[in-house]
Design a protein around this motif. Structure first.
Motif, PDB file in Angstrom:
ATOM      1  N   GLN A  29       0.852  -1.193   0.000  1.00  0.00           N
ATOM      2  CA  GLN A  29       0.000   0.000   0.000  1.00  0.00           C
ATOM      3  C   GLN A  29       0.886   1.240   0.000  1.00  0.00           C
ATOM      4  O   GLN A  29       1.816   1.339   0.799  1.00  0.00           O
ATOM      5  N   HIS A  30       0.574   2.166  -0.897  1.00  0.00           N
ATOM      6  CA  HIS A  30       1.309   3.427  -0.974  1.00  0.00           C
ATOM      7  C   HIS A  30       0.396   4.447  -1.653  1.00  0.00           C
ATOM      8  O   HIS A  30      -0.332   4.094  -2.587  1.00  0.00           O
ATOM      9  N   PRO A  31       0.418   5.706  -1.220  1.00  0.00           N
ATOM     10  CA  PRO A  31      -0.451   6.720  -1.834  1.00  0.00           C
ATOM     11  C   PRO A  31      -0.185   6.949  -3.325  1.00  0.00           C
ATOM     12  O   PRO A  31      -1.037   7.475  -4.026  1.00  0.00           O
ATOM     13  N   ALA A  32       0.990   6.540  -3.823  1.00  0.00           N
ATOM     14  CA  ALA A  32       1.311   6.749  -5.233  1.00  0.00           C
ATOM     15  C   ALA A  32       0.807   5.619  -6.126  1.00  0.00           C
ATOM     16  O   ALA A  32       0.908   5.715  -7.337  1.00  0.00           O
ATOM     17  N   PHE A  33       0.261   4.566  -5.539  1.00  0.00           N
ATOM     18  CA  PHE A  33      -0.272   3.460  -6.338  1.00  0.00           C
ATOM     19  C   PHE A  33      -1.672   3.853  -6.796  1.00  0.00           C
ATOM     20  O   PHE A  33      -2.659   3.627  -6.094  1.00  0.00           O
ATOM     21  N   LEU A  34      -1.733   4.452  -7.986  1.00  0.00           N
ATOM     22  CA  LEU A  34      -2.991   4.972  -8.512  1.00  0.00           C
ATOM     23  C   LEU A  34      -3.402   4.228  -9.769  1.00  0.00           C
ATOM     24  O   LEU A  34      -2.564   3.876 -10.599  1.00  0.00           O
TER      25      LEU A  34
END
Length: 178
Positions: A29-34
């Motif tokens: 999980q990472h905020p940049a995984f879009l």
């Protein structure tokens, strides 16, 4: 935080029927995984074919749903526990597919911790994890060819508030008012 690989875990692992396979999974999980502007998790199973597993209630993504995990070769050591240090382990993902590299490159540009959730599923009940999730923070990530390797540790325990549970009158009606 206590050792998550307790005697109870060892007993449960030993009592699993020989005929039931154990599936090891990790979720990144990472905020940049879009994907289409929406944050998504990246889920992998240590297997040669895609598998569908249930996600536990209360999960950040897809709680209570059956979701597909992508097969990929990875290894994660059991965390080391020693006095004065946060428990940590090495996580290695081999043969990183071309589809994964854009996510990793995007993660480098966003200053945020990458979470790794480890879950185990039993072949005889895929509706929810038999063990986990155990959450780690992935740091010191290195990419070498098609291999990604990093050090995973529990979140900084020194910054956790203690006790971590907040007791409210709504939940515990017998608490006296101040």
């Amino acid at each position: 935080m206590s050792d998550p690989w307790t005697d109870a875990w060892a007993e449960a692992e030993a009592s699993c029927p020989v005929s039931a396979l154990i599936f090891e999974t990790i979720e990144l999980q990472h905020p940049a995984f879009l994907q289409d502007g929406i944050v998504i998790p990246l889920r992998f199973v240590l297997d040669v074919e895609p598998r569908t597993f249930g996600i536990e209630d209360g999960a950040l993504f897809d709680a209570g749903e059956m979701v597909e995990f992508t097969p990929i070769a990875f290894e994660a050591d059991m965390p080391t526990f020693s006095e004065g240090q946060l428990p940590q382990c090495r996580v290695r993902v081999d043969n990183v597919a071309r589809e994964l590299m854009p996510y990793l490159e995007a993660a480098v540009l966003v200053r945020a911790d990458m979470k790794v959730l480890h879950r185990q599923y039993r072949e005889d009940d895929l509706s929810e994890p038999a063990y986990g999730p155990v959450e780690y923070m992935l740091r010191a990530v290195k990419v070498s060819g098609s291999t990604v390797e990093g050090t995973a540790s529990f979140a900084d325990l020194t910054n956790w508030k203690f006790p971590s549970r907040v007791y409210t009158r709504k939940e515990f009606t017998s608490l006296a008012s101040a």
